[in-house]
Design an enzyme around this catalytic site. Structure first.
Site, PDB file in Angstrom:
ATOM      1  N   LYS A  41      35.415  28.673 -12.956  1.00 14.63           N
ATOM      2  CA  LYS A  41      34.516  29.499 -13.774  1.00 14.63           C
ATOM      3  C   LYS A  41      35.383  30.442 -14.617  1.00 14.63           C
ATOM      4  CE  LYS A  41      30.071  31.735 -12.934  1.00 14.63           C
ATOM      5  NZ  LYS A  41      29.304  32.466 -11.938  1.00 14.63           N
TER       6      LYS A  41
HETATM    7  O1  G3P Z   1      25.383  33.607 -12.133  1.00 15.94           O
HETATM    8  C1  G3P Z   1      25.325  34.862 -12.741  1.00 15.94           C
HETATM    9  C2  G3P Z   1      24.433  35.729 -11.952  1.00 15.94           C
HETATM   10  O2  G3P Z   1      25.019  36.014 -10.720  1.00 15.94           O
HETATM   11  C3  G3P Z   1      24.008  36.971 -12.581  1.00 15.94           C
HETATM   12  O3  G3P Z   1      22.803  37.270 -11.988  1.00 15.94           O
HETATM   13  O4  G3P Z   1      20.970  38.717 -11.335  1.00 15.94           O
HETATM   14  O5  G3P Z   1      23.331  39.597 -11.380  1.00 15.94           O
HETATM   15  O6  G3P Z   1      22.115  39.120 -13.488  1.00 15.94           O
HETATM   16  P1  G3P Z   1      22.281  38.764 -12.068  1.00 15.94           P
END
Ligand code: G3P
Length: 218
Positions: free
Chosen positions: A87
């Protein structure tokens, strides 16, 4: 559509595997920190454990932001297991790194995508996946799903093999709308996947079936 779990929690990954619907896992440095995983050895060993639980792609993020550092870290990660996807953040050095990994046959997931232009650039560099962050765009008053739609359309116009991996998917309607838009993959917490199970009429109907069976058989 593939379902990836966005977590570094081994118990949750195991639970999703047991449900029989898990196609892969995505992690990021915040999710690793949340599980208390620190230090290179612990991080590498944790990724290996995830790969042993799930039979599918597992995204492991580089920490370096310079080209050489990303290559060094990415190659070490890719050696851990054939299912590791490196990644890489959407920055200039990251685009160069994606091209390097792509030429070497190492899978990549370009993360922190917030515009169609960024997704196009990552696809041109040979990314296996691009990760538009749906919820984080919604958080600032933009439309995260509109970005997913734009990227799906652009990739389909040119037949790019890069898969659209909708990330920052926070709830069931997000997931379903990504499915309607044709995103190849969603990554989300386990609660979003199990949230697909719920309907009050299912609960009510089952309770009635069981009560009727009980009456008829008592
Ligand atoms: O894969 C990216 C993700 O972890 C972000 O999610 O909910 O932290 O915006 P969030």
């Amino acid at each position: 559509m593939k379902f990836f779990l966005d977590t570094a929690n081994l118990k949750e990954i195991q639970e999703a595997v047991e449900l029989g619907v898990l196609d892969g896992v995505t992690t990021n440095p915040s999710l690793m920190a949340k599980e208390g995983i620190k230090g290179t050895d612990a991080v590498m060993s944790h990724y290996k454990q995830i790969c042993e639980i799930v039979d599918g792609d597992v995204s492991a993020e580089v920490i370096a932001t310079d080209f050489e550092g990303m290559i060094r870290e990415g190659e070490a990660l890719a050696e851990l297991h054939p299912n590791i996807v490196v990644k890489v953040p959407m920055i200039k050095e990251g685009v160069k790194a994606i091209r390097y990994f792509s030429d070497k046959g190492i899978k990549t997931n370009c993360t922190l995508i917030f515009s169609a232009g960024q997704a196009l650039l990552a696809a041109k560099a040979g990314a296996t996946y691009v990760s538009p962050f749906v919820g984080r765009l919604d958080d600032i008053g933009h439309d995260g799903l509109q970005l997913v739609q734009q990227i799906v359309d652009i990739f389909s116009n040119y037949g790019y093999p890069t898969q659209v991996l909708a990330a920052s998917v926070r709830h069931v309607p997000h997931l379903l709308q990504c499915a309607e838009l044709g995103a190849d993959v969603v990554t989300c917490p386990l609660s979003v996947i199990t949230g697909l199970l719920n309907h009050p009429l299912t609960d009510k109907g089952l309770a009635t079936f069981l009560a009727d069976h009980q009456k008829a058989n008592s």
